[in-house]
Design a protein around this motif. Structure first.
Motif, PDB file in Angstrom:
ATOM      1  N   LYS A   1     -27.416   4.109 -34.936  1.00  0.00           N
ATOM      2  CA  LYS A   1     -28.654   3.458 -35.381  1.00  0.00           C
ATOM      3  C   LYS A   1     -29.364   2.811 -34.196  1.00  0.00           C
ATOM      4  CE  LYS A   1     -30.488   0.730 -39.111  1.00  0.00           C
ATOM      5  NZ  LYS A   1     -31.403   1.718 -39.586  1.00  0.00           N
ATOM      6  N   GLY A   2     -30.650   3.098 -34.078  1.00  0.00           N
ATOM      7  CA  GLY A   2     -31.452   2.556 -32.997  1.00  0.00           C
ATOM      8  C   GLY A   2     -31.446   3.418 -31.736  1.00  0.00           C
ATOM      9  N   ARG A   3     -30.619   4.458 -31.693  1.00  0.00           N
ATOM     10  CA  ARG A   3     -30.525   5.322 -30.507  1.00  0.00           C
ATOM     11  C   ARG A   3     -31.031   6.740 -30.790  1.00  0.00           C
ATOM     12  NH1 ARG A   3     -29.851   3.598 -25.769  1.00  0.00           N
ATOM     13  NH2 ARG A   3     -28.354   5.168 -25.188  1.00  0.00           N
ATOM     14  N   GLU A   4     -31.672   6.927 -31.936  1.00  0.00           N
ATOM     15  CA  GLU A   4     -32.145   8.256 -32.324  1.00  0.00           C
ATOM     16  C   GLU A   4     -33.078   8.858 -31.280  1.00  0.00           C
ATOM     17  OE1 GLU A   4     -31.205   5.963 -36.088  1.00  0.00           O
ATOM     18  OE2 GLU A   4     -32.437   5.537 -34.337  1.00  0.00           O
ATOM     19  N   GLY A   5     -33.990   8.087 -30.765  1.00  0.00           N
ATOM     20  CA  GLY A   5     -34.932   8.568 -29.754  1.00  0.00           C
ATOM     21  C   GLY A   5     -34.230   9.042 -28.487  1.00  0.00           C
ATOM     22  N   PHE A   6     -33.230   8.298 -28.056  1.00  0.00           N
ATOM     23  CA  PHE A   6     -32.457   8.682 -26.877  1.00  0.00           C
ATOM     24  C   PHE A   6     -31.779  10.035 -27.110  1.00  0.00           C
ATOM     25  CE2 PHE A   6     -28.367   8.756 -24.627  1.00  0.00           C
ATOM     26  CZ  PHE A   6     -28.821   8.695 -23.314  1.00  0.00           C
ATOM     27  N   TYR A   7     -31.161  10.205 -28.266  1.00  0.00           N
ATOM     28  CA  TYR A   7     -30.474  11.465 -28.578  1.00  0.00           C
ATOM     29  C   TYR A   7     -31.462  12.625 -28.691  1.00  0.00           C
ATOM     30  CZ  TYR A   7     -25.819   9.480 -29.150  1.00  0.00           C
ATOM     31  OH  TYR A   7     -24.603   8.899 -28.903  1.00  0.00           O
ATOM     32  N   GLN A   8     -32.626  12.362 -29.263  1.00  0.00           N
ATOM     33  CA  GLN A   8     -33.660  13.396 -29.324  1.00  0.00           C
ATOM     34  C   GLN A   8     -34.099  13.786 -27.916  1.00  0.00           C
ATOM     35  OE1 GLN A   8     -34.799  15.141 -31.934  1.00  0.00           O
ATOM     36  NE2 GLN A   8     -33.430  14.041 -33.293  1.00  0.00           N
TER      37      GLN A   8
END
Length: 166
Positions: free
Chosen positions: A103-110
């Motif tokens: 949670k909160g790291r979705e952008g990083f993983y994308q």
């Protein structure tokens, strides 16, 4: 890019116009077939893992057809099959990355997913060209088909839950 290299190295005289038509058809079909593919996925290919397995199998089929392509029609059939594979795989990959991200790291993983995809588009044609120059286009296709087998095995072994907890 592989199609372009195959046309060049095999000296099939498929001109730039025909090559461009293949990619125009690819883009048009991706847009046109999205609603149909959503129905197919919802009704028959219900999990992200299944989407990946079906997609990589379809990709491999496209390259298997490409190995025997000698005229534009063969390339067109391979492109049509490849497009279906794209419609299965490419929506699933970022979805899995998003669901697996903390949670909160979705952008990083994308960002990681997009970077790896861009890296593949950058080095794939380079390595494909090197293999074609050193060996043959047949060897390029054998290598790609081996990579599809590796991807299929990796996807088949992937059982980590991608469901986010509450």
């Amino acid at each position: 890019m592989v199609i372009k290299h195959f046309c060049t190295y095999a000296r099939l005289n498929i001109d730039l116009r025909s090559y461009s038509i293949l990619w125009t058809i690819n883009g048009f079909l991706i847009v046109l077939m999205q609603p149909l593919m959503a129905i197919v996925v919802k009704k028959w290919v219900k999990t992200l893992k299944a989407q990946l397995l079906v997609g990589v199998t379809v990709f491999a089929a496209a390259f298997a057809v490409l190995t025997g392509a000698e005229v534009f029609t063969g390339f067109l059939i391979a492109m049509l099959i490849l497009t279906v594979g794209e419609l299965f795989v490419w929506p699933a990959v970022p979805t899995i990355a998003n669901k697996m991200a903390p949670k909160g790291r979705e952008g990083f993983y994308q960002g990681i997913v997009n970077s790896v995809a861009t890296g593949g588009r950058m080095i794939g044609p380079l390595f494909g060209g090197i293999i074609a120059d050193l060996y043959s286009m047949h060897m390029v296709f054998v290598t790609i088909l081996c990579l599809f087998v590796f991807a299929f095995i990796a996807f088949a072994l992937f059982d980590r839950s991608v469901e986010k907890e509450g």
